[in-house]
Design a protein around this motif. Structure first.
Motif, PDB file in Angstrom:
ATOM      1  N   ARG A   1      40.465  22.692  46.715  1.00  0.00           N
ATOM      2  CA  ARG A   1      41.799  22.553  47.556  1.00  0.00           C
ATOM      3  C   ARG A   1      41.637  22.669  48.938  1.00  0.00           C
ATOM      4  NH1 ARG A   1      45.461  19.618  44.937  1.00  0.00           N
ATOM      5  NH2 ARG A   1      46.140  20.779  42.799  1.00  0.00           N
ATOM      6  N   GLY A   2      40.568  23.750  49.119  1.00  0.00           N
ATOM      7  CA  GLY A   2      40.079  23.965  50.508  1.00  0.00           C
ATOM      8  C   GLY A   2      39.561  22.898  51.117  1.00  0.00           C
ATOM      9  N   GLY A   3      38.764  21.966  50.445  1.00  0.00           N
ATOM     10  CA  GLY A   3      38.186  20.866  50.902  1.00  0.00           C
ATOM     11  C   GLY A   3      39.227  19.812  51.067  1.00  0.00           C
ATOM     12  N   GLN A   4      40.324  19.779  50.275  1.00  0.00           N
ATOM     13  CA  GLN A   4      41.506  18.889  50.538  1.00  0.00           C
ATOM     14  C   GLN A   4      41.995  19.043  51.880  1.00  0.00           C
ATOM     15  OE1 GLN A   4      44.163  19.254  47.069  1.00  0.00           O
ATOM     16  NE2 GLN A   4      43.853  17.111  46.912  1.00  0.00           N
TER      17      GLN A   4
ATOM     18  N   VAL B   1      47.349  19.768  72.902  1.00  0.00           N
ATOM     19  CA  VAL B   1      46.917  20.543  71.790  1.00  0.00           C
ATOM     20  C   VAL B   1      45.748  19.670  70.954  1.00  0.00           C
ATOM     21  CG1 VAL B   1      47.230  21.824  69.647  1.00  0.00           C
ATOM     22  CG2 VAL B   1      48.811  22.009  71.553  1.00  0.00           C
ATOM     23  N   ASN B   2      44.661  20.525  70.400  1.00  0.00           N
ATOM     24  CA  ASN B   2      43.928  19.599  69.924  1.00  0.00           C
ATOM     25  C   ASN B   2      44.419  19.250  68.549  1.00  0.00           C
ATOM     26  OD1 ASN B   2      41.847  20.260  67.085  1.00  0.00           O
ATOM     27  ND2 ASN B   2      40.684  19.541  68.973  1.00  0.00           N
ATOM     28  N   LEU B   3      44.131  17.682  68.146  1.00  0.00           N
ATOM     29  CA  LEU B   3      45.037  17.180  67.022  1.00  0.00           C
ATOM     30  C   LEU B   3      44.608  17.870  65.737  1.00  0.00           C
ATOM     31  CD1 LEU B   3      44.771  13.268  68.016  1.00  0.00           C
ATOM     32  CD2 LEU B   3      46.994  15.147  68.207  1.00  0.00           C
ATOM     33  N   GLY B   4      43.389  18.207  65.588  1.00  0.00           N
ATOM     34  CA  GLY B   4      43.083  18.687  64.432  1.00  0.00           C
ATOM     35  C   GLY B   4      43.744  19.950  64.234  1.00  0.00           C
TER      36      GLY B   4
ATOM     37  N   ALA C   1      43.568  17.149  57.140  1.00  0.00           N
ATOM     38  CA  ALA C   1      43.729  17.635  58.833  1.00  0.00           C
ATOM     39  C   ALA C   1      42.828  16.707  59.571  1.00  0.00           C
ATOM     40  CB  ALA C   1      43.601  19.107  58.905  1.00  0.00           C
ATOM     41  N   SER C   2      41.594  16.605  59.162  1.00  0.00           N
ATOM     42  CA  SER C   2      40.550  15.758  60.027  1.00  0.00           C
ATOM     43  C   SER C   2      41.174  14.191  59.873  1.00  0.00           C
ATOM     44  CB  SER C   2      39.196  15.999  59.559  1.00  0.00           C
ATOM     45  OG  SER C   2      39.099  15.533  58.044  1.00  0.00           O
TER      46      SER C   2
ATOM     47  N   GLY D   1      35.258  13.958  62.234  1.00  0.00           N
ATOM     48  CA  GLY D   1      34.228  13.370  61.258  1.00  0.00           C
ATOM     49  C   GLY D   1      33.573  14.326  60.396  1.00  0.00           C
ATOM     50  N   THR D   2      32.924  15.261  61.234  1.00  0.00           N
ATOM     51  CA  THR D   2      32.071  16.549  60.330  1.00  0.00           C
ATOM     52  C   THR D   2      33.074  17.085  59.276  1.00  0.00           C
ATOM     53  OG1 THR D   2      30.729  16.679  62.194  1.00  0.00           O
ATOM     54  CG2 THR D   2      30.550  18.422  60.633  1.00  0.00           C
TER      55      THR D   2
END
Length: 424
Positions: A335-338, A139-142, A343-344, A295-296
């Motif tokens: 909070r959306g930015g957090q 599974v994709n880690l992100g 996750a990234s 990274g993005t």
């Protein structure tokens, strides 16, 4: 359960689906119980103390203890079987919270058991985070970490709600028993997963540009994890910079609620909205993780966090409904930015360190995160008293914006230390 897969964005088939559902249930149960237990603990301590200073001192002591023991507990997750470490932590946590329930009228016994429980929880979460790439290597880690953050956030919302319901009838001390039972249930779920949790396995470093292997190390290398993997200093520096600014939110929100009026109701509403905004951010991460690099996502998340703080500064100088509307918009962005940032960065960390060192690596990053967050909270009070809420929000925005420098450096460095996430 199909709904769970649609919400998290993780698609699995056959036996893998059962393992995934149990992993998600384990995290949800653990986070729900933890949130309920901590909320009840704060309420019990606040009743027994004579001032806000005493209460903050006791809570700060728990934070300091968490920061100190987390690196030590992380090494346990890399030295011993992580499933057994998690089971030990579940058993110890259950005993501690059951004891706190029985001794609810004796504040110092409750506090001592809370300190011991902090150690067990510090054993559980680094081992759990380090085991995820082993349990779900395909599974994709992100998407993986974002999905777990979603259910963890939902648990964090349900836990305090359980305490509120219990306070109307049986009493808040019963939430301590609820947390004890959640440890037991989490342990049963962990024991039911018949997969290798690590450490160890056959992970291979990703090839470097010249055909060599990036970050390859001999199996006998016994150096400290911070020496073996200097990239961890970049992770620690990034999170230290982020948390210095983000820690101000603990002070900013209750004071902003007083500014807006009806402090208790407004503060509760802002916290509830923060949870909704975080869930929305996690849903966005699961949709973007397979199309946009970690990274993005990290850079975009930090920009959103800084922007959210800047908009909160505007809410601090407005009045009435316009101020509330601006505050809600700011929290949605922040909070959306957090969610994107969290996750990234976990994805980058999991890919930058091999399986046999992930628990220790995670624990040292947690050490920097917890310590800097506490420092940010401590610094926020004097800034707010001296210059006001608007200045505090702007200072926090600048601190988070400065972390972009560390983030760009981290993305470059992490790209040279990538390890495959598979392993058996």
């Amino acid at each position: 359960m199909r709904l769970l897969e649609r919400v998290t964005g993780v698609r699995l088939v056959g036996a893998d689906r059962g393992v995934w559902h149990r992993l998600m249930a384990t995290r949800f149960v653990a986070e729900t119980g933890d949130a309920a237990g901590f909320t009840a603990l704060v309420l019990l301590l606040s009743r027994a103390t004579d001032s806000a200073t005493q209460l903050s001192t006791l809570l700060a002591a728990l934070v300091v203890l968490d920061a100190v023991v987390t690196p030590l507990c992380g090494s346990v997750g890399d030295r011993f079987d992580r499933q057994r470490v998690m089971l030990l932590a579940c058993g110890g946590g259950a005993v501690c919270y059951a004891g706190m329930f029985l001794a609810a009228d004796h504040v110092w016994v409750v506090f001592a058991l809370a300190c011991l429980s902090t150690v067990f929880e510090s054993l559980y979460f680094p081992a759990s985070n380090a085991a995820l790439p082993r349990l779900r290597p395909e599974v994709n880690l992100g998407s993986l970490f974002a999905a777990f953050a979603q259910v963890g956030t939902a648990g964090g919302l349900l836990g305090p709600a359980l305490v509120a319901g219990l306070s109307l009838g049986a009493g808040v001390e019963w939430a301590l028993l609820v947390n004890a039972l959640s440890f037991v249930l989490a342990g049963v779920l962990v024991a039911s997963i018949r997969r290798a949790f690590g450490p160890g396995g056959s992970e291979e470093p990703a090839p470097d540009g010249d055909g060599a292997t990036a970050g390859a190390l001999p199996a006998s290398d016994r150096r400290h994890v911070l020496v073996r993997f200097p990239v961890l200093w970049s992770f620690m520096g990034l999170w230290a910079a982020i948390q210095l600014g983000t820690g101000a939110m603990w002070v900013l929100l209750p004071l902003l609620a007083e500014h807006l009026g009806n402090a208790e109701l407004t503060y509760s509403g802002l916290n509830a909205w923060s949870v909704v905004a975080t869930l929305a951010g996690m849903l966005l991460v699961t949709r973007l993780a397979t199309r946009v690099g970690a990274g993005t996502l990290l850079i975009r998340g930090l920009v959103a966090q800084a922007l959210g703080f800047a908009v909160l500064a505007a809410a601090a100088v407005l009045l009435g409904w316009p101020a509330l509307g601006v505050a809600l918009a700011a929290l949605l962005v922040h909070r959306g930015g957090q969610a994107l940032t969290g996750a990234s960065s976990y994805e980058l960390l999991a890919e930058s360190v091999p399986d046999d060192s992930r628990a220790r690596a995670s624990s040292w990053v947690d050490f920097a995160t917890i310590g800097s967050f506490g420092l940010g909270v401590w610094m926020a009070g004097p800034v707010a008293d001296a210059a006001g809420l608007a200045v505090l929000a702007l200072v926090s925005a600048v601190l988070v914006a400065c972390s972009l420098v560390a983030a760009r450096h981290l993305v470059r460095v992490a790209g040279r230390h990538q390890f495959a996430s598979r392993g058996t």
